[in-house]
Design a protein around this motif. Structure first.
Motif, PDB file in Angstrom:
ATOM      1  N   ALA A  35     -38.494  41.639 -25.532  1.00 10.97           N
ATOM      2  CA  ALA A  35     -39.457  42.605 -25.023  1.00 10.97           C
ATOM      3  C   ALA A  35     -39.104  43.208 -23.930  1.00 10.97           C
ATOM      4  CB  ALA A  35     -40.556  41.358 -24.603  1.00 10.97           C
ATOM      5  N   PRO A  36     -39.918  44.288 -23.489  1.00  4.21           N
ATOM      6  CA  PRO A  36     -39.397  45.256 -22.434  1.00  4.21           C
ATOM      7  C   PRO A  36     -39.281  44.200 -21.099  1.00  4.21           C
ATOM      8  CG  PRO A  36     -41.208  46.326 -23.794  1.00  4.21           C
ATOM      9  CD  PRO A  36     -40.978  44.940 -24.334  1.00  4.21           C
ATOM     10  N   ALA A  37     -38.389  44.706 -20.391  1.00  4.53           N
ATOM     11  CA  ALA A  37     -37.855  43.828 -19.171  1.00  4.53           C
ATOM     12  C   ALA A  37     -39.081  43.972 -18.232  1.00  4.53           C
ATOM     13  CB  ALA A  37     -36.749  44.194 -18.824  1.00  4.53           C
ATOM     14  N   SER A  38     -39.983  43.550 -18.356  1.00  2.00           N
ATOM     15  CA  SER A  38     -41.259  43.522 -17.288  1.00  2.00           C
ATOM     16  C   SER A  38     -40.923  42.227 -16.270  1.00  2.00           C
ATOM     17  CB  SER A  38     -42.533  43.572 -17.635  1.00  2.00           C
ATOM     18  OG  SER A  38     -42.907  42.042 -18.423  1.00  2.00           O
ATOM     19  N   PHE A  39     -41.491  42.315 -14.875  1.00  4.00           N
ATOM     20  CA  PHE A  39     -41.330  41.177 -14.156  1.00  4.00           C
ATOM     21  C   PHE A  39     -41.947  39.989 -14.789  1.00  4.00           C
ATOM     22  CE2 PHE A  39     -42.569  38.449 -10.605  1.00  4.00           C
ATOM     23  CZ  PHE A  39     -41.841  38.678  -9.752  1.00  4.00           C
ATOM     24  N   VAL A  41     -42.285  39.013 -17.754  1.00  2.00           N
ATOM     25  CA  VAL A  41     -41.302  38.612 -19.108  1.00  2.00           C
ATOM     26  C   VAL A  41     -39.757  38.095 -18.396  1.00  2.00           C
ATOM     27  CG1 VAL A  41     -39.961  39.486 -21.084  1.00  2.00           C
ATOM     28  CG2 VAL A  41     -42.242  40.182 -20.756  1.00  2.00           C
ATOM     29  N   VAL A  42     -39.453  38.832 -17.272  1.00  2.05           N
ATOM     30  CA  VAL A  42     -38.435  38.233 -17.002  1.00  2.05           C
ATOM     31  C   VAL A  42     -38.310  36.712 -16.364  1.00  2.05           C
ATOM     32  CG1 VAL A  42     -36.339  38.408 -15.081  1.00  2.05           C
ATOM     33  CG2 VAL A  42     -37.164  40.364 -16.708  1.00  2.05           C
ATOM     34  N   PRO A  50     -33.542  30.758 -20.072  1.00  5.56           N
ATOM     35  CA  PRO A  50     -32.375  31.504 -19.139  1.00  5.56           C
ATOM     36  C   PRO A  50     -31.195  32.224 -19.887  1.00  5.56           C
ATOM     37  CG  PRO A  50     -32.197  29.118 -19.081  1.00  5.56           C
ATOM     38  CD  PRO A  50     -33.325  29.149 -19.821  1.00  5.56           C
ATOM     39  N   GLY A  51     -30.885  31.801 -21.085  1.00 11.00           N
ATOM     40  CA  GLY A  51     -29.849  32.420 -22.049  1.00 11.00           C
ATOM     41  C   GLY A  51     -30.104  33.797 -22.278  1.00 11.00           C
ATOM     42  N   LEU A  68     -34.629  40.051 -11.057  1.00  9.79           N
ATOM     43  CA  LEU A  68     -34.381  39.084 -10.472  1.00  9.79           C
ATOM     44  C   LEU A  68     -34.262  39.000  -8.917  1.00  9.79           C
ATOM     45  CD1 LEU A  68     -31.694  37.702 -13.013  1.00  9.79           C
ATOM     46  CD2 LEU A  68     -33.873  36.708 -12.623  1.00  9.79           C
ATOM     47  N   LEU A  69     -33.612  40.005  -8.321  1.00  8.21           N
ATOM     48  CA  LEU A  69     -33.268  40.214  -7.039  1.00  8.21           C
ATOM     49  C   LEU A  69     -34.687  40.503  -6.364  1.00  8.21           C
ATOM     50  CD1 LEU A  69     -31.812  40.813  -4.490  1.00  8.21           C
ATOM     51  CD2 LEU A  69     -31.510  42.941  -4.981  1.00  8.21           C
TER      52      LEU A  69
END
Length: 257
Positions: A35-39, A41-42, A50-51, A68-69
Motif C-alpha cells: 500500500a502507499p507508504a502513509s503514516f 500503514v507504516v 516488520p519485514g 519511522l523517524l
C-alpha cells in the motif's frame, strides 16, 4: 462366493499444528509494503509485519525511513512531555526536548559502531539499510513508551517521590528497548547475520550510552537551578547519589546536581 471385504478407510491425519518459528519468520520476510507508504500503514507494518519495513528501507527514494523517524520523534516527545508534568514549569518543554535530543544523539553516536559490528557479524547490508534497521528499532521502542505514557502520567500526578518516578521511567525504557533489540536481532538475521556476539555487544553499548545521556542531560524528572547540569557524572554515580544520599527527594527540590 466371494468373502473378501473392503477395508475401512483410515481416518484422515490431523492438520499440522502451527509452527511459531515459521510464523515469526513470515513476519520478517522481505515483502513489498502492499500500500502507499502513509503514516498509519507504516506503523501497522512495523507492529505486524516488520519485514515489509525492511524491504522498503532497501528501496531508493522510499519515504519509510522518514516516517519511522517522525514516529520515533512523536512517541518520544509525548513520553517526555508527560515526564514534564511531574514538576511542571520549564520541564513541560525541557523534558520532551531532552528525551528526543538524547535518543537521537545516541543513535548518531552508535550508528558507526553498529555498521562495523554488523559487517563483522556477517550481515549483508549497506549503511542505509543498517540505518533503516536502527530507525525501526527506535520507532518500535518509542511506540511502546507511548503505550506506557498513561501509566507515567498517573504516577506523575499522584506521587512526589523523584526516586520512584526515576525507577519507573528506567524500567519502562529498558522494557521498551528490549523489544526494540528483539526486532533488531530478527532484522539482522534476515540480512544474513552469522555472528550474534557482535550485535549483543553493540546492544550493551547502546544501552549504556542512553543511560549516560540521561545523566548528561539531567534533570529529566524533578527540577534544578540550571537547565543542564554543571557537574560531570557517571550514571551509576548519579543513581547512587540520588538513592543513597537523597532518596526521599521530592519534586520541589533540586535534582540536577
Amino acid at each position: 462366493m466371494n468373502l473378501e471385504t473392503t477395508p475401512a478407510p483410515s481416518p484422515a491425519p490431523p492438520p499440522p499444528l502451527p509452527n511459531p518459528t515459521h510464523n515469526s519468520d513470515a513476519k520478517m520476510e522481505l515483502q513489498p509494503l502492499g500500500a502507499p507508504a502513509s503514516f498509519v500503514v507504516v506503523i501497522e507494518a512495523l507492529l505486524r509485519h516488520p519485514g515489509r519495513i525492511l524491504h522498503e528501507c532497501k528501496q531508493r527514494g522510499s519515504k519509510v525511513p522518514l516516517i519511522l523517524l517522525v514516529a520515533a520523534v512523536l512517541g518520544l516527545a509525548v513520553f517526555g512531555a508527560l515526564l514534564g508534568t511531574f514538576s511542571g514549569g520549564t520541564q513541560y518543554w525541557a523534558s520532551p526536548v531532552k528525551v528526543v535530543g538524547g535518543v537521537l544523539a545516541s543513535l548518531l553516536i552508535c550508528l558507526p559502531s553498529l555498521y562495523i559490528f554488523s559487517a563483522l557479524g556477517g550481515i549483508e547490508a549497506r549503511l542505509p539499510q543498517i540505518a533503516g534497521m536502527l530507525l525501526s528499532m527506535i520507532a518500535l521502542t518509542a511506540l511502546l513508551l507511548l503505550g506506557f505514557a498513561p501509566v507515567v502520567w498517573i504516577f506523575s500526578q499522584s506521587t512526589e517521590s523523584v526516586g520512584f518516578m526515576g525507577f519507573l521511567v528506567l524500567a519502562f525504557w529498558i522494557i521498551a528497548l528490549l523489544f526494540g533489540f528483539r526486532l533488531l536481532v530478527s532484522a539482522a538475521g534476515t540480512f544474513g547475520m552469522t555472528g550474534g556476539l557482535y550485535l549483543t555487544i553493540w546492544m550493551g553499548i547502546f544501552l549504556v550510552v542512553t543511560l549516560q545521556m540521561s545523566t548528561a542531560l539531567r534533570p529529566l524528572i524533578g527540577t534544578a537551578s540550571t537547565l543542564l547540569p554543571e557537574k560531570k557524572m557517571f550514571f551509576l554515580e548519579h543513581w547512587i547519589q540520588e538513592t543513597g544520599g537523597s532518596g526521599n527527594t521530592s519534586k520541589s527540590e533540586q535534582y540536577g546536581r
